[in-house]
Design a protein around this motif. Sequence first.
Motif, PDB file in Angstrom:
ATOM      1  N   LEU A 135       6.662  11.887   8.377  1.00 32.57           N
ATOM      2  CA  LEU A 135       5.497  11.085   8.070  1.00 32.57           C
ATOM      3  C   LEU A 135       5.799   9.554   8.235  1.00 32.57           C
ATOM      4  CD1 LEU A 135       3.878  12.897   5.026  1.00 32.57           C
ATOM      5  CD2 LEU A 135       2.817  12.424   7.195  1.00 32.57           C
ATOM      6  N   GLY A 136       6.991   8.994   7.983  1.00 31.82           N
ATOM      7  CA  GLY A 136       7.382   7.440   8.160  1.00 31.82           C
ATOM      8  C   GLY A 136       7.154   7.260   9.549  1.00 31.82           C
ATOM      9  N   PHE A 137       7.114   7.783  10.544  1.00 30.96           N
ATOM     10  CA  PHE A 137       6.799   7.525  11.987  1.00 30.96           C
ATOM     11  C   PHE A 137       5.175   7.562  12.331  1.00 30.96           C
ATOM     12  CE2 PHE A 137      11.115   9.264  11.976  1.00 30.96           C
ATOM     13  CZ  PHE A 137      11.676   8.500  12.868  1.00 30.96           C
ATOM     14  N   VAL A 138       4.312   8.361  11.549  1.00 28.49           N
ATOM     15  CA  VAL A 138       3.125   8.672  11.376  1.00 28.49           C
ATOM     16  C   VAL A 138       2.582   7.136  10.774  1.00 28.49           C
ATOM     17  CG1 VAL A 138       0.890   9.308  10.373  1.00 28.49           C
ATOM     18  CG2 VAL A 138       2.980  10.797  11.054  1.00 28.49           C
ATOM     19  N   ALA A 139       3.234   6.514   9.705  1.00 31.68           N
ATOM     20  CA  ALA A 139       3.022   5.463   9.159  1.00 31.68           C
ATOM     21  C   ALA A 139       3.247   4.218  10.023  1.00 31.68           C
ATOM     22  CB  ALA A 139       3.868   5.303   7.889  1.00 31.68           C
ATOM     23  N   GLY A 140       4.215   4.278  10.720  1.00 33.88           N
ATOM     24  CA  GLY A 140       4.405   3.126  11.689  1.00 33.88           C
ATOM     25  C   GLY A 140       3.455   3.004  12.659  1.00 33.88           C
ATOM     26  N   LEU A 182       3.976  16.892  15.954  1.00 31.77           N
ATOM     27  CA  LEU A 182       4.830  15.921  15.981  1.00 31.77           C
ATOM     28  C   LEU A 182       5.660  15.360  17.524  1.00 31.77           C
ATOM     29  CD1 LEU A 182       7.217  14.301  14.239  1.00 31.77           C
ATOM     30  CD2 LEU A 182       8.582  16.305  14.416  1.00 31.77           C
ATOM     31  N   ALA A 183       5.403  16.531  18.548  1.00 33.33           N
ATOM     32  CA  ALA A 183       5.737  15.875  19.806  1.00 33.33           C
ATOM     33  C   ALA A 183       4.610  14.789  20.253  1.00 33.33           C
ATOM     34  CB  ALA A 183       5.577  17.121  20.735  1.00 33.33           C
ATOM     35  N   ARG A 184       3.563  14.986  19.952  1.00 36.49           N
ATOM     36  CA  ARG A 184       2.550  13.854  20.150  1.00 36.49           C
ATOM     37  C   ARG A 184       3.120  12.310  19.360  1.00 36.49           C
ATOM     38  NH1 ARG A 184      -1.029  17.942  19.568  1.00 36.49           N
ATOM     39  NH2 ARG A 184      -1.661  17.195  17.600  1.00 36.49           N
ATOM     40  N   ILE A 185       3.303  12.633  18.177  1.00 35.10           N
ATOM     41  CA  ILE A 185       3.629  11.241  17.369  1.00 35.10           C
ATOM     42  C   ILE A 185       4.900  10.833  18.096  1.00 35.10           C
ATOM     43  CG2 ILE A 185       4.683  10.521  15.226  1.00 35.10           C
ATOM     44  CD1 ILE A 185       1.667  11.281  15.449  1.00 35.10           C
ATOM     45  N   ALA A 224       0.885  -1.308   0.124  1.00 34.13           N
ATOM     46  CA  ALA A 224      -0.018   0.121  -0.007  1.00 34.13           C
ATOM     47  C   ALA A 224       0.811   1.190  -0.257  1.00 34.13           C
ATOM     48  CB  ALA A 224      -0.890  -0.137   1.116  1.00 34.13           C
ATOM     49  N   THR A 225       0.559   2.222  -0.842  1.00 30.65           N
ATOM     50  CA  THR A 225       1.339   3.448  -0.786  1.00 30.65           C
ATOM     51  C   THR A 225       0.252   4.554  -0.776  1.00 30.65           C
ATOM     52  OG1 THR A 225       3.139   2.608  -2.280  1.00 30.65           O
ATOM     53  CG2 THR A 225       2.711   5.032  -2.108  1.00 30.65           C
ATOM     54  N   LEU A 226       0.519   5.638   0.025  1.00 33.82           N
ATOM     55  CA  LEU A 226      -0.296   6.663   0.254  1.00 33.82           C
ATOM     56  C   LEU A 226       0.191   7.963  -0.499  1.00 33.82           C
ATOM     57  CD1 LEU A 226      -2.724   8.336   1.177  1.00 33.82           C
ATOM     58  CD2 LEU A 226      -1.659   8.702   3.325  1.00 33.82           C
ATOM     59  N   LEU A 227      -0.379   8.528  -1.613  1.00 33.03           N
ATOM     60  CA  LEU A 227       0.429   9.616  -2.182  1.00 33.03           C
ATOM     61  C   LEU A 227      -0.194  10.870  -1.519  1.00 33.03           C
ATOM     62  CD1 LEU A 227       1.561  11.045  -4.723  1.00 33.03           C
ATOM     63  CD2 LEU A 227      -0.374  10.811  -6.084  1.00 33.03           C
ATOM     64  N   LEU A 228       0.882  11.544  -1.292  1.00 36.14           N
ATOM     65  CA  LEU A 228       0.501  12.895  -0.575  1.00 36.14           C
ATOM     66  C   LEU A 228       1.134  14.176  -1.228  1.00 36.14           C
ATOM     67  CD1 LEU A 228       0.819  11.965   3.091  1.00 36.14           C
ATOM     68  CD2 LEU A 228      -1.473  12.510   2.091  1.00 36.14           C
ATOM     69  N   ILE A 229       0.617  15.407  -1.377  1.00 35.22           N
ATOM     70  CA  ILE A 229       1.185  16.451  -2.204  1.00 35.22           C
ATOM     71  C   ILE A 229       1.455  17.598  -0.972  1.00 35.22           C
ATOM     72  CG2 ILE A 229       1.135  18.110  -3.900  1.00 35.22           C
ATOM     73  CD1 ILE A 229       1.268  15.185  -5.002  1.00 35.22           C
ATOM     74  N   ASP A 285      -3.473  13.496  14.681  1.00 34.99           N
ATOM     75  CA  ASP A 285      -2.349  13.854  15.782  1.00 34.99           C
ATOM     76  C   ASP A 285      -1.272  14.507  15.303  1.00 34.99           C
ATOM     77  OD1 ASP A 285      -3.711  12.849  17.890  1.00 34.99           O
ATOM     78  OD2 ASP A 285      -2.489  10.681  17.696  1.00 34.99           O
ATOM     79  N   TRP A 286      -0.743  14.116  13.966  1.00 33.47           N
ATOM     80  CA  TRP A 286       0.431  14.897  13.483  1.00 33.47           C
ATOM     81  C   TRP A 286       0.202  16.228  13.133  1.00 33.47           C
ATOM     82  CZ3 TRP A 286       1.892  16.121   8.054  1.00 33.47           C
ATOM     83  CH2 TRP A 286       2.920  16.211   7.777  1.00 33.47           C
ATOM     84  N   ASP A 287      -0.964  16.185  12.360  1.00 34.71           N
ATOM     85  CA  ASP A 287      -1.449  18.069  12.284  1.00 34.71           C
ATOM     86  C   ASP A 287      -0.366  18.864  11.490  1.00 34.71           C
ATOM     87  OD1 ASP A 287      -3.182  19.972  12.414  1.00 34.71           O
ATOM     88  OD2 ASP A 287      -2.504  20.644  14.697  1.00 34.71           O
ATOM     89  N   GLU A 288      -0.070  18.082  10.524  1.00 31.63           N
ATOM     90  CA  GLU A 288       0.747  18.868   9.476  1.00 31.63           C
ATOM     91  C   GLU A 288       2.187  19.260   9.971  1.00 31.63           C
ATOM     92  OE1 GLU A 288      -1.178  22.035   7.570  1.00 31.63           O
ATOM     93  OE2 GLU A 288      -2.507  21.079   6.538  1.00 31.63           O
TER      94      GLU A 288
END
Length: 275
Positions: A84-89, A207-210, A68-73, A200-203
């Motif tokens: 975003l790799g940490f969000v993915a994990g 990141l501190a929460r992540i 699975a791959t998510l495309l983001l712009i 949680d990541w919120d752009e």
Amino acid sequence: MAFQLAPTAIADGYRLDAHETVGSTNALAIEHARAGDPGKLWVVASRQESGRGRRGRAWATPQGNLAATLLLIVGRDLRVAATLGFVAGLALSDALDAVAPGARIAVGLDGGQSMQGGRFELKWPNDVLAGGAKLAGILLESTMISDERAAIAVGIGVNVAAYPEGLPYPATSLMALGARADAATLFLALSDAWSVAMRDWDEGRGLARIRKRWLARAAGLGSEVAVRADDRIVRGVFETIDEECRFVIREEDGGRIAIAAGDVHFGAVASAGAV
């Protein structure tokens, strides 16, 4: 069961491009971006023929596994997007908890002592482990599509039905762990968990929460590690990941070093120097 998005993902504006077989979901996502796709597109397949991992390594996805791959712009500054790799994990480990709550997990960290428990762990920077055995990998790739915009492909590969053998590290699959979830069920949970983690990541503002959540699932935290970074090997104790999500090692002399990219080895492998 065919691939489908969770209602939360649909409500958040995500779309789906599902396939039985592709060459590479990451490559296809980047093609979509270059053709003008606006992003928030999941490209999913149960088999890919030319998948790849970090540093160009092959990543096998036989029939029944999940690619699975998510495309983001995003904007041109990729430093925050790299997290975003940490969000993915986190999203993937939450999805695994949801679909395989009773998985049998009892494998050692890189040859170390056996670990008991039902917890999926995150290995810096991009792996998901089941008791020390590699279950999934994550690969972020990016390309500029204009002077101001970049495409990010967040690739996620999971050993659902099968896992490769003959590797220099232990690997496993959901089926080997006793879980009955198929790739489509896992993807449905993943698309839901991703929406939650992105809030949680919120752009990047969250990141501190992540980082805090990631550390709560971190494999090998506080243990002896060896990290191959470029042409050198750094040894010490895995202390934390810092505010930029770099891997922080406390060396024998008490000094600390932050590593932005490298291959991590725990336990017996780190102790033996076999990296």
